[in-house]
Design a protein around this motif. Structure first.
Motif, PDB file in Angstrom:
ATOM      1  N   ASP A 138       0.836  -1.204   0.000  1.00  0.00           N
ATOM      2  CA  ASP A 138       0.000   0.000   0.000  1.00  0.00           C
ATOM      3  C   ASP A 138       0.870   1.252   0.000  1.00  0.00           C
ATOM      4  O   ASP A 138       0.430   2.328  -0.422  1.00  0.00           O
ATOM      5  CB  ASP A 138      -0.906   0.015   1.240  1.00  0.00           C
ATOM      6  CG  ASP A 138      -1.868  -1.150   1.254  1.00  0.00           C
ATOM      7  OD1 ASP A 138      -2.633  -1.285   0.278  1.00  0.00           O
ATOM      8  OD2 ASP A 138      -1.848  -1.940   2.213  1.00  0.00           O
ATOM      9  N   ALA A 139       2.105   1.104   0.494  1.00  0.00           N
ATOM     10  CA  ALA A 139       3.042   2.233   0.563  1.00  0.00           C
ATOM     11  C   ALA A 139       4.443   1.674   0.748  1.00  0.00           C
ATOM     12  O   ALA A 139       4.613   0.505   1.108  1.00  0.00           O
ATOM     13  CB  ALA A 139       2.690   3.153   1.735  1.00  0.00           C
ATOM     14  N   ASN A 140       5.435   2.511   0.495  1.00  0.00           N
ATOM     15  CA  ASN A 140       6.789   2.141   0.903  1.00  0.00           C
ATOM     16  C   ASN A 140       7.449   3.311   1.608  1.00  0.00           C
ATOM     17  O   ASN A 140       7.029   4.466   1.455  1.00  0.00           O
ATOM     18  CB  ASN A 140       7.629   1.575  -0.248  1.00  0.00           C
ATOM     19  CG  ASN A 140       7.934   2.566  -1.355  1.00  0.00           C
ATOM     20  OD1 ASN A 140       8.232   3.730  -1.114  1.00  0.00           O
ATOM     21  ND2 ASN A 140       7.872   2.098  -2.596  1.00  0.00           N
ATOM     22  N   TYR A 141       8.484   2.994   2.362  1.00  0.00           N
ATOM     23  CA  TYR A 141       9.148   3.987   3.206  1.00  0.00           C
ATOM     24  C   TYR A 141      10.629   3.654   3.206  1.00  0.00           C
ATOM     25  O   TYR A 141      11.065   2.762   3.913  1.00  0.00           O
ATOM     26  CB  TYR A 141       8.523   3.913   4.607  1.00  0.00           C
ATOM     27  CG  TYR A 141       9.216   4.654   5.718  1.00  0.00           C
ATOM     28  CD1 TYR A 141       9.833   5.881   5.539  1.00  0.00           C
ATOM     29  CD2 TYR A 141       9.215   4.113   7.003  1.00  0.00           C
ATOM     30  CE1 TYR A 141      10.442   6.542   6.590  1.00  0.00           C
ATOM     31  CE2 TYR A 141       9.813   4.768   8.067  1.00  0.00           C
ATOM     32  CZ  TYR A 141      10.422   5.977   7.851  1.00  0.00           C
ATOM     33  OH  TYR A 141      11.033   6.623   8.908  1.00  0.00           O
ATOM     34  N   PHE A 142      11.379   4.346   2.318  1.00  0.00           N
ATOM     35  CA  PHE A 142      12.818   4.074   2.245  1.00  0.00           C
ATOM     36  C   PHE A 142      13.575   5.103   1.414  1.00  0.00           C
ATOM     37  O   PHE A 142      14.783   5.233   1.545  1.00  0.00           O
ATOM     38  CB  PHE A 142      13.080   2.681   1.636  1.00  0.00           C
ATOM     39  CG  PHE A 142      12.911   2.640   0.133  1.00  0.00           C
ATOM     40  CD1 PHE A 142      14.019   2.722  -0.708  1.00  0.00           C
ATOM     41  CD2 PHE A 142      11.646   2.539  -0.435  1.00  0.00           C
ATOM     42  CE1 PHE A 142      13.865   2.709  -2.098  1.00  0.00           C
ATOM     43  CE2 PHE A 142      11.489   2.518  -1.811  1.00  0.00           C
ATOM     44  CZ  PHE A 142      12.597   2.603  -2.647  1.00  0.00           C
TER      45      PHE A 142
ATOM     46  N   LEU B  73      10.948   9.401   2.646  1.00  0.00           N
ATOM     47  CA  LEU B  73       9.530   9.624   2.381  1.00  0.00           C
ATOM     48  C   LEU B  73       8.666   8.384   2.552  1.00  0.00           C
ATOM     49  O   LEU B  73       9.141   7.267   2.380  1.00  0.00           O
ATOM     50  CB  LEU B  73       9.349  10.119   0.945  1.00  0.00           C
ATOM     51  CG  LEU B  73      10.277  11.218   0.446  1.00  0.00           C
ATOM     52  CD1 LEU B  73      10.122  11.370  -1.072  1.00  0.00           C
ATOM     53  CD2 LEU B  73       9.993  12.529   1.155  1.00  0.00           C
ATOM     54  N   VAL B  74       7.394   8.620   2.850  1.00  0.00           N
ATOM     55  CA  VAL B  74       6.376   7.589   2.662  1.00  0.00           C
ATOM     56  C   VAL B  74       5.798   7.837   1.276  1.00  0.00           C
ATOM     57  O   VAL B  74       5.332   8.942   0.967  1.00  0.00           O
ATOM     58  CB  VAL B  74       5.265   7.665   3.723  1.00  0.00           C
ATOM     59  CG1 VAL B  74       4.093   6.763   3.328  1.00  0.00           C
ATOM     60  CG2 VAL B  74       5.793   7.247   5.081  1.00  0.00           C
ATOM     61  N   VAL B  75       5.848   6.821   0.428  1.00  0.00           N
ATOM     62  CA  VAL B  75       5.433   6.955  -0.975  1.00  0.00           C
ATOM     63  C   VAL B  75       4.295   5.980  -1.269  1.00  0.00           C
ATOM     64  O   VAL B  75       4.309   4.833  -0.809  1.00  0.00           O
ATOM     65  CB  VAL B  75       6.632   6.681  -1.908  1.00  0.00           C
ATOM     66  CG1 VAL B  75       6.198   6.641  -3.371  1.00  0.00           C
ATOM     67  CG2 VAL B  75       7.711   7.746  -1.699  1.00  0.00           C
ATOM     68  N   VAL B  76       3.315   6.464  -2.034  1.00  0.00           N
ATOM     69  CA  VAL B  76       2.150   5.639  -2.397  1.00  0.00           C
ATOM     70  C   VAL B  76       1.841   5.816  -3.877  1.00  0.00           C
ATOM     71  O   VAL B  76       2.382   6.706  -4.531  1.00  0.00           O
ATOM     72  CB  VAL B  76       0.903   6.027  -1.569  1.00  0.00           C
ATOM     73  CG1 VAL B  76       1.167   5.880  -0.083  1.00  0.00           C
ATOM     74  CG2 VAL B  76       0.453   7.461  -1.886  1.00  0.00           C
TER      75      VAL B  76
END
Length: 276
Positions: free
Chosen positions: A84-88, A234-237
């Motif tokens: 649903d999202a990634n964070y890296f 960032l949190v990316v979606v």
């Protein structure tokens, strides 16, 4: 009668298929909570997300963290709707990935923390101590070079083309009095191992991999990015999901005082939280 029976069977099959399709896309967990799947690098991202789990639980969201060991697969998995999202990733890396992959329709929904890139050496105490022809090992991710090379320029070891800024590349070096060798580029996840093996005169390592590799940042770090220029992680979606309640709740929790305090206490300044 047979016709009526056939219509009933068709209707039941259609209902069953609809129900199955709905269950497949339903984000509700066994306890009625909504489910959120987020991909992350192991340190510090996954650790931060683990700390956020109980806070999200209180909001009715069950967070599942999928750990990745590289910078490529988390975006592929997001595109393929496995996450649903990634964070890296940082803004520069996100921009480069979207430019190179036209099917990556992503957007950042929040800056969470900053990780100054560091230059590490077992042989020298400062950048100015580096000898002529010193071998510098760096990440093969070009988006990192615009963060790394200005550190050397700030210390007076090289000079870059005017105006290249965060887009700096090795070929933009116009002056290199010590003839420093920047030709060795390896995967970011292997940098800590190269340092441990004593390769090169200095190794430039992303903070998450330095932490994951157990490197003593205070002992071996000889130069770091200035805090004023460090890009945020960032949190990316996917663009269409940016307004989902579960995504908004995730960012809200990651910006909370509880998570900020966790980051400050656990990483002792090597990772800096962003409040908004």
């Amino acid at each position: 009668m047979k016709k009526v029976f056939s219509l009933i069977v068709i209707a039941l099959l259609a209902f069953a298929l609809t129900a199955c399709g709905g269950a497949k896309n339903d984000t509700a967990g066994k306890d009625g909570n909504k489910k959120l799947v987020v991909g992350a690098s192991s340190v510090p991202h996954a650790e931060v997300l683990e700390a956020a789990k109980p806070l999200l639980k209180k909001k009715g969201i069950d967070l599942e963290v999928k750990v990745f060991q590289d910078y490529i697969l988390p975006n592929v998995a997001l595109r393929d709707k496995e996450l649903d999202a990634n964070y890296f990733q940082t803004p520069g890396y996100l921009e480069l990935q979207m430019k190179e992959n036209k099917d990556f329709d992503f957007v950042s929904v929040g800056e969470i923390h900053k990780e100054p890139i560091g230059i590490y050496s077992k042989k020298y105490k400062s950048l100015k101590d580096l000898p002529k022809g010193a071998k510098i090992i760096m990440s093969d991710s070009l988006s990192d070079h615009g963060r790394i090379l200005p550190i050397f320029e700030k210390e007076g070891l090289i000079k870059l083309k005017k105006g290249v800024g965060a887009n700096a590349r090795v070929e933009d070096i116009v002056e290199n009095p010590k003839n420093l060798d920047f030709s060795t580029l390896i995967e970011a996840k292997l940098l800590a191992s190269s340092f441990d093996s004593g390769e090169g005169d200095a190794v430039v390592i992303n903070t998450n991999y330095a932490l994951e590799g157990g490197i003593d940042i205070g002992k071996y770090g000889i130069a770091f990015e200035g805090s004023d220029v460090v890009p945020a992680n960032l949190v990316v979606v996917r663009s269409k999901d940016k307004d989902k309640d579960t995504i908004k709740a995730l960012v809200e929790v990651l910006h909370s005082k509880e998570i900020q305090d966790f980051i400050l206490e656990k990483y002792k300044g090597a990772v800096v939280p962003v409040s908004k």
